[in-house]
Design a protein around this motif. Sequence first.
Motif, mmCIF file in Angstrom:
data_model
loop_
_atom_site.group_PDB
_atom_site.id
_atom_site.type_symbol
_atom_site.label_atom_id
_atom_site.label_comp_id
_atom_site.label_asym_id
_atom_site.label_seq_id
_atom_site.Cartn_x
_atom_site.Cartn_y
_atom_site.Cartn_z
ATOM 1 N N UNK A 367 17.043 -2.922 12.259
ATOM 2 C CA UNK A 367 16.165 -1.872 12.787
ATOM 3 C C UNK A 367 15.381 -1.185 11.672
ATOM 4 N N UNK A 368 16.059 -0.911 10.558
ATOM 5 C CA UNK A 368 15.377 -0.254 9.443
ATOM 6 C C UNK A 368 14.262 -1.135 8.896
ATOM 7 N N UNK A 369 14.580 -2.392 8.613
ATOM 8 C CA UNK A 369 13.581 -3.260 7.995
ATOM 9 C C UNK A 369 12.444 -3.594 8.954
ATOM 10 N N UNK A 370 12.731 -3.648 10.248
ATOM 11 C CA UNK A 370 11.664 -3.876 11.223
ATOM 12 C C UNK A 370 10.684 -2.702 11.217
ATOM 13 N N UNK A 371 11.212 -1.481 11.166
ATOM 14 C CA UNK A 371 10.349 -0.296 11.124
ATOM 15 C C UNK A 371 9.589 -0.220 9.803
ATOM 16 N N UNK A 372 10.252 -0.586 8.721
ATOM 17 C CA UNK A 372 9.600 -0.568 7.409
ATOM 18 C C UNK A 372 8.470 -1.595 7.358
ATOM 19 N N UNK A 373 8.721 -2.789 7.889
ATOM 20 C CA UNK A 373 7.683 -3.820 7.920
ATOM 21 C C UNK A 373 6.462 -3.333 8.700
ATOM 22 N N UNK A 374 6.705 -2.655 9.806
ATOM 23 C CA UNK A 374 5.594 -2.155 10.614
ATOM 24 C C UNK A 374 4.747 -1.156 9.827
ATOM 25 N N UNK A 375 5.411 -0.309 9.047
ATOM 26 C CA UNK A 375 4.667 0.674 8.252
ATOM 27 C C UNK A 375 3.895 -0.006 7.125
ATOM 28 N N UNK A 376 4.476 -1.030 6.515
ATOM 29 C CA UNK A 376 3.763 -1.752 5.459
ATOM 30 C C UNK A 376 2.541 -2.466 6.018
ATOM 31 N N UNK A 377 2.685 -3.022 7.216
ATOM 32 C CA UNK A 377 1.543 -3.676 7.850
ATOM 33 C C UNK A 377 0.423 -2.673 8.108
ATOM 34 N N UNK A 378 0.805 -1.439 8.417
ATOM 35 C CA UNK A 378 -0.194 -0.406 8.664
ATOM 36 C C UNK A 378 -1.064 -0.119 7.457
ATOM 37 N N UNK A 379 -0.529 -0.357 6.252
ATOM 38 C CA UNK A 379 -1.319 -0.142 5.038
ATOM 39 C C UNK A 379 -2.340 -1.248 4.803
ATOM 40 N N UNK A 380 -2.118 -2.407 5.423
ATOM 41 C CA UNK A 380 -3.014 -3.547 5.195
ATOM 42 C C UNK A 380 -4.165 -3.602 6.188
ATOM 43 N N UNK A 381 -3.969 -3.000 7.361
ATOM 44 C CA UNK A 381 -4.992 -3.121 8.404
ATOM 45 C C UNK A 381 -5.972 -1.948 8.371
#
Length: 381
Positions: A367-381
């Motif tokens: 759950x933590x890494x899934x949420x973290x991945x989503x936030x990192x993706x937000x920096x790229x888009x």
Amino acid sequence: MHKNLDQYQFWTGYDHLQKTIKSTAKNEIHLAALAGSLSEDTETQLLKNSDGIPMVSLTGRKDQNQNWSMRWYEVEPKQYDYYANVTYTPKSWEEKDIYAVERKIIHKLKGFQPKDFFTWLNEFALVVNDHNAYQDLKSNSKNLQFLCSVMYCHVTETAEWHTLEFTINETTKAKFPGFYQRSGSRLEKSKLNITIWDKTNPSHKLKISNLGKTLIFHFPVNPPKDYFLSPKEIHFMGDIEIRSYGITLKIENLEYRLKTILEKDSDTLHGNFLRIGKKEINGNFFYVIPQGFVNFFIPGNMDEYFDDFFTLLIHGTQGRGGSQIHAKFQKTKQGQVNTITTYNEIKRKKFSLFGNDDSQKASNDFDFFAAWEESMLGDLK
């Protein structure tokens, strides 16, 4: 730090792929086996190839809507967008049972190569060196905003280093209890001090350490403008201490080398362990039981067990060397083909200083890494 649609599409595709693999896995044993972990207790859960060797394989194909269809144990697949094959060849070494583990993963996600990571690392180090630029990044980066909303974040500066500190705390526990229980407890039981540098440019260096549940990243003050932009041979030197069940395991000068060849249309990586300086284990299991008595409950003598572990990790026993990785990210006319192969040797009987109860399952971190991945993706888009 800037948006990058190609990288966003790559990592979105990778995230979707990993979630699909998890959702279609038969059980956690197959997921662990796909990642290179198996023991003789779980070996019967896998099928065997024509040579009678335990193995697991997974084939994936994408449709026009970018949705994945996955098939486990497909025989000789022809066309695919993802393919993984892992074999566990039983071997004997000095009358000890081990596996020689060979993994091959091919996927055709495009838009990211290792050189892109080094470009990011260069930009991030330069931003950290500029107080105002870092504050701007912190206010705009969904990645940093997420981390600082679930952990305590702090920045300090010494004559040599800028340090970024992330502390797993009660906020983490409330939002991600599984991650707090597994990764938080492991960090608290460990003491890490890892130095990373480029052999061809020794001033290009980075340190990672911890203090209890605080993970600390050390970036140099006034880094060179070409900091880690095109490294040729990256070295990792680690001192590690693990304290658990009254036992203390100390490791000094464990060294790993990652060679990189970064070209216009392809990036190649070769990684392997080089050496270990000093290692020792001492203490009383559960604080009261003498170590000699513990030897009845783990696979062999405790000192011997860890000696064997590092022999397998660094040197290997089958004439192929120790743990190693070879990866190539190749751009093609059709897109990109990424091939990752690994080889390592592991003991068939497992023992973990962190324990093997449900709280230590890797799935607790998901759950933590899934949420973290989503936030990192937000920096790229």
